[in-house]
Design a protein around this motif. Sequence first.
Motif, PDB file in Angstrom:
ATOM      1  N   LEU A  10       0.833  -1.205   0.000  1.00  0.00           N
ATOM      2  CA  LEU A  10       0.000   0.000   0.000  1.00  0.00           C
ATOM      3  C   LEU A  10       0.863   1.248   0.000  1.00  0.00           C
ATOM      4  CD1 LEU A  10      -2.734   1.412   0.224  1.00  0.00           C
ATOM      5  CD2 LEU A  10      -2.587   1.134   2.715  1.00  0.00           C
ATOM      6  N   LEU A  11       1.971   1.227   0.742  1.00  0.00           N
ATOM      7  CA  LEU A  11       2.871   2.377   0.804  1.00  0.00           C
ATOM      8  C   LEU A  11       3.435   2.701  -0.571  1.00  0.00           C
ATOM      9  CD1 LEU A  11       4.611   4.502   2.281  1.00  0.00           C
ATOM     10  CD2 LEU A  11       6.293   2.670   2.696  1.00  0.00           C
ATOM     11  N   TRP A  12       3.903   1.660  -1.289  1.00  0.00           N
ATOM     12  CA  TRP A  12       4.525   1.907  -2.610  1.00  0.00           C
ATOM     13  C   TRP A  12       3.495   2.349  -3.648  1.00  0.00           C
ATOM     14  CZ3 TRP A  12       9.344   2.780  -2.736  1.00  0.00           C
ATOM     15  CH2 TRP A  12      10.226   2.155  -1.857  1.00  0.00           C
ATOM     16  N   VAL A  13       2.279   1.817  -3.543  1.00  0.00           N
ATOM     17  CA  VAL A  13       1.225   2.265  -4.464  1.00  0.00           C
ATOM     18  C   VAL A  13       0.926   3.737  -4.258  1.00  0.00           C
ATOM     19  CG1 VAL A  13      -1.238   2.034  -5.055  1.00  0.00           C
ATOM     20  CG2 VAL A  13       0.189  -0.011  -4.770  1.00  0.00           C
ATOM     21  N   LEU A  14       0.818   4.155  -2.997  1.00  0.00           N
ATOM     22  CA  LEU A  14       0.536   5.559  -2.693  1.00  0.00           C
ATOM     23  C   LEU A  14       1.691   6.465  -3.112  1.00  0.00           C
ATOM     24  CD1 LEU A  14      -1.171   5.246   0.812  1.00  0.00           C
ATOM     25  CD2 LEU A  14      -2.248   5.806  -1.368  1.00  0.00           C
ATOM     26  N   LEU A  15       2.926   6.018  -2.890  1.00  0.00           N
ATOM     27  CA  LEU A  15       4.088   6.835  -3.255  1.00  0.00           C
ATOM     28  C   LEU A  15       4.183   7.032  -4.767  1.00  0.00           C
ATOM     29  CD1 LEU A  15       6.851   5.494  -0.824  1.00  0.00           C
ATOM     30  CD2 LEU A  15       5.791   7.764  -0.799  1.00  0.00           C
ATOM     31  N   ILE A  16       3.838   6.015  -5.532  1.00  0.00           N
ATOM     32  CA  ILE A  16       3.976   6.091  -6.996  1.00  0.00           C
ATOM     33  C   ILE A  16       2.828   6.861  -7.619  1.00  0.00           C
ATOM     34  CG2 ILE A  16       4.028   4.731  -9.138  1.00  0.00           C
ATOM     35  CD1 ILE A  16       5.502   2.548  -7.544  1.00  0.00           C
ATOM     36  N   PHE A  17       1.577   6.554  -7.202  1.00  0.00           N
ATOM     37  CA  PHE A  17       0.424   7.127  -7.890  1.00  0.00           C
ATOM     38  C   PHE A  17      -0.155   8.347  -7.176  1.00  0.00           C
ATOM     39  CE2 PHE A  17       0.516   2.668  -9.219  1.00  0.00           C
ATOM     40  CZ  PHE A  17       0.522   2.822 -10.594  1.00  0.00           C
ATOM     41  N   PRO A  20       1.841  12.752  -2.610  1.00  0.00           N
ATOM     42  CA  PRO A  20       1.606  13.518  -1.365  1.00  0.00           C
ATOM     43  C   PRO A  20       0.999  12.643  -0.263  1.00  0.00           C
ATOM     44  CG  PRO A  20       0.874  14.770  -3.279  1.00  0.00           C
ATOM     45  CD  PRO A  20       1.159  13.390  -3.763  1.00  0.00           C
ATOM     46  N   PHE A  21       0.011  11.811  -0.634  1.00  0.00           N
ATOM     47  CA  PHE A  21      -0.626  10.940   0.359  1.00  0.00           C
ATOM     48  C   PHE A  21       0.319   9.834   0.802  1.00  0.00           C
ATOM     49  CE2 PHE A  21      -4.105  12.738  -2.121  1.00  0.00           C
ATOM     50  CZ  PHE A  21      -4.900  13.290  -1.113  1.00  0.00           C
ATOM     51  N   GLY A  22       1.135   9.358  -0.160  1.00  0.00           N
ATOM     52  CA  GLY A  22       2.090   8.314   0.195  1.00  0.00           C
ATOM     53  C   GLY A  22       3.135   8.792   1.196  1.00  0.00           C
ATOM     54  N   ILE A  23       3.644  10.018   0.963  1.00  0.00           N
ATOM     55  CA  ILE A  23       4.650  10.572   1.887  1.00  0.00           C
ATOM     56  C   ILE A  23       4.038  10.778   3.262  1.00  0.00           C
ATOM     57  CG2 ILE A  23       6.052  12.612   2.363  1.00  0.00           C
ATOM     58  CD1 ILE A  23       6.421  12.878  -0.681  1.00  0.00           C
ATOM     59  N   LEU A  24       2.807  11.318   3.296  1.00  0.00           N
ATOM     60  CA  LEU A  24       2.128  11.536   4.583  1.00  0.00           C
ATOM     61  C   LEU A  24       1.879  10.214   5.299  1.00  0.00           C
ATOM     62  CD1 LEU A  24       0.790  13.598   6.468  1.00  0.00           C
ATOM     63  CD2 LEU A  24      -1.340  13.270   5.188  1.00  0.00           C
ATOM     64  N   TYR A  25       1.416   9.210   4.549  1.00  0.00           N
ATOM     65  CA  TYR A  25       1.163   7.888   5.125  1.00  0.00           C
ATOM     66  C   TYR A  25       2.444   7.280   5.679  1.00  0.00           C
ATOM     67  CZ  TYR A  25       0.149   2.873   5.251  1.00  0.00           C
ATOM     68  OH  TYR A  25       0.033   1.561   5.630  1.00  0.00           O
ATOM     69  N   MET A  26       3.579   7.460   4.976  1.00  0.00           N
ATOM     70  CA  MET A  26       4.855   6.892   5.410  1.00  0.00           C
ATOM     71  C   MET A  26       5.283   7.492   6.760  1.00  0.00           C
ATOM     72  SD  MET A  26       8.505   7.014   3.409  1.00  0.00           S
ATOM     73  CE  MET A  26       8.467   8.827   3.374  1.00  0.00           C
ATOM     74  N   TRP A  27       5.152   8.811   6.897  1.00  0.00           N
ATOM     75  CA  TRP A  27       5.602   9.464   8.137  1.00  0.00           C
ATOM     76  C   TRP A  27       4.692   9.131   9.322  1.00  0.00           C
ATOM     77  CZ3 TRP A  27      10.098  11.793   9.180  1.00  0.00           C
ATOM     78  CH2 TRP A  27      10.914  12.151   8.092  1.00  0.00           C
ATOM     79  N   ILE A  28       3.409   8.893   9.058  1.00  0.00           N
ATOM     80  CA  ILE A  28       2.484   8.633  10.168  1.00  0.00           C
ATOM     81  C   ILE A  28       2.451   7.147  10.530  1.00  0.00           C
ATOM     82  CG2 ILE A  28       0.036   8.671  10.834  1.00  0.00           C
ATOM     83  CD1 ILE A  28      -0.272  11.166   9.145  1.00  0.00           C
ATOM     84  N   LYS A  30       4.402   4.367   9.145  1.00  0.00           N
ATOM     85  CA  LYS A  30       5.569   3.482   9.056  1.00  0.00           C
ATOM     86  C   LYS A  30       6.614   3.852  10.114  1.00  0.00           C
ATOM     87  CE  LYS A  30       5.507   0.801   6.419  1.00  0.00           C
ATOM     88  NZ  LYS A  30       4.845  -0.516   6.492  1.00  0.00           N
ATOM     89  N   LYS A  31       6.313   3.460  11.330  1.00  0.00           N
ATOM     90  CA  LYS A  31       7.203   3.768  12.441  1.00  0.00           C
ATOM     91  C   LYS A  31       8.523   3.000  12.347  1.00  0.00           C
ATOM     92  CE  LYS A  31       3.968   6.233  14.501  1.00  0.00           C
ATOM     93  NZ  LYS A  31       4.088   7.699  14.649  1.00  0.00           N
ATOM     94  N   GLU A  32       8.474   1.842  11.680  1.00  0.00           N
ATOM     95  CA  GLU A  32       9.683   1.004  11.639  1.00  0.00           C
ATOM     96  C   GLU A  32      10.756   1.559  10.703  1.00  0.00           C
ATOM     97  OE1 GLU A  32       6.851  -0.547   8.469  1.00  0.00           O
ATOM     98  OE2 GLU A  32       6.767   0.271  10.527  1.00  0.00           O
ATOM     99  N   LEU A  33      10.380   2.490   9.819  1.00  0.00           N
ATOM    100  CA  LEU A  33      11.374   3.067   8.909  1.00  0.00           C
ATOM    101  C   LEU A  33      12.195   4.128   9.620  1.00  0.00           C
ATOM    102  CD1 LEU A  33       9.270   3.492   5.636  1.00  0.00           C
ATOM    103  CD2 LEU A  33      10.882   1.671   6.212  1.00  0.00           C
ATOM    104  N   SER A  34      13.477   4.177   9.290  1.00  0.00           N
ATOM    105  CA  SER A  34      14.359   5.173   9.905  1.00  0.00           C
ATOM    106  C   SER A  34      14.076   6.557   9.342  1.00  0.00           C
ATOM    107  CB  SER A  34      15.820   4.803   9.643  1.00  0.00           C
ATOM    108  OG  SER A  34      16.086   4.866   8.240  1.00  0.00           O
ATOM    109  N   GLN A  35      14.478   7.591  10.107  1.00  0.00           N
ATOM    110  CA  GLN A  35      14.285   8.970   9.674  1.00  0.00           C
ATOM    111  C   GLN A  35      15.018   9.248   8.372  1.00  0.00           C
ATOM    112  OE1 GLN A  35      12.476  11.497  11.119  1.00  0.00           O
ATOM    113  NE2 GLN A  35      11.618   9.960  12.549  1.00  0.00           N
TER     114      GLN A  35
END
Length: 228
Positions: A10-17, A20-28, A30-35
């Motif tokens: 879902l993250l990669w679909v939002l980032l590609i298509f 803006p929503f994908g980046i927002l979704y990632m920061w909110i 995806k806690k496991e991803l590093s800064q």
Amino acid sequence: MQQKNNSNWLLWVLLIFLPPFGILYMWIAKKELSQKKKKTLSIIFAIWFLFCLGASSNKKPTDTIAENPSAESNQNVSAVTNNETEDEQSSSVNIMQGTAESIEADNTIEESKTTSENFLLNCDLIERNVMNGSRDTVIGKCAYIHITDAELKEITSDLLKEFADNVVADSGYNWVSIMTNTDMGLCFTGADASFAVYGKLDTDGSLLATYGICTLDSNGSYTYTENE
């Protein structure tokens, strides 16, 4: 494990298509991803989003033309007009070149501008020089018109008389001929409108073989007599 894979999909679909929503979704979410990884992905897909906006903006002029039937119609009419003009110019050049190859350099062509119910008078009258036997001296002029075989059969006495009176009589030509593409036709010799010889003609309208003669009688009509 399956839930994590679905979340990453879902993250990669939002980032590609929808960057803006994908980046927002990632920061909110995806806690496991590093800064550092989040910043890198944010920069990459922000650039990707700007690129998509730029590509969409470049297509607007084309879309506008497509949405405006009147403008597109005007462009099509202009293009057709230009093509027709070029075709006409090309045809004119071809006709002139073909005419130049079919006559001698010192010959001239006179086009009949008369409009008449008599189709013989509406044909272009072609004038040529008559040369001596060695073809180095002009000794006179001749003239002829071109018609179809079907039109030759449609010539009546009245049509022939009108043609003879307007074109042949007192013209000063050595001969005036009515020719078809099969080289058959009528030849008035010596600019004499009182008779026309029917037979096979040369390319300049001169007689090669005689098959009959149309003679003008006292009533002003032509009578055809076939050779025996």
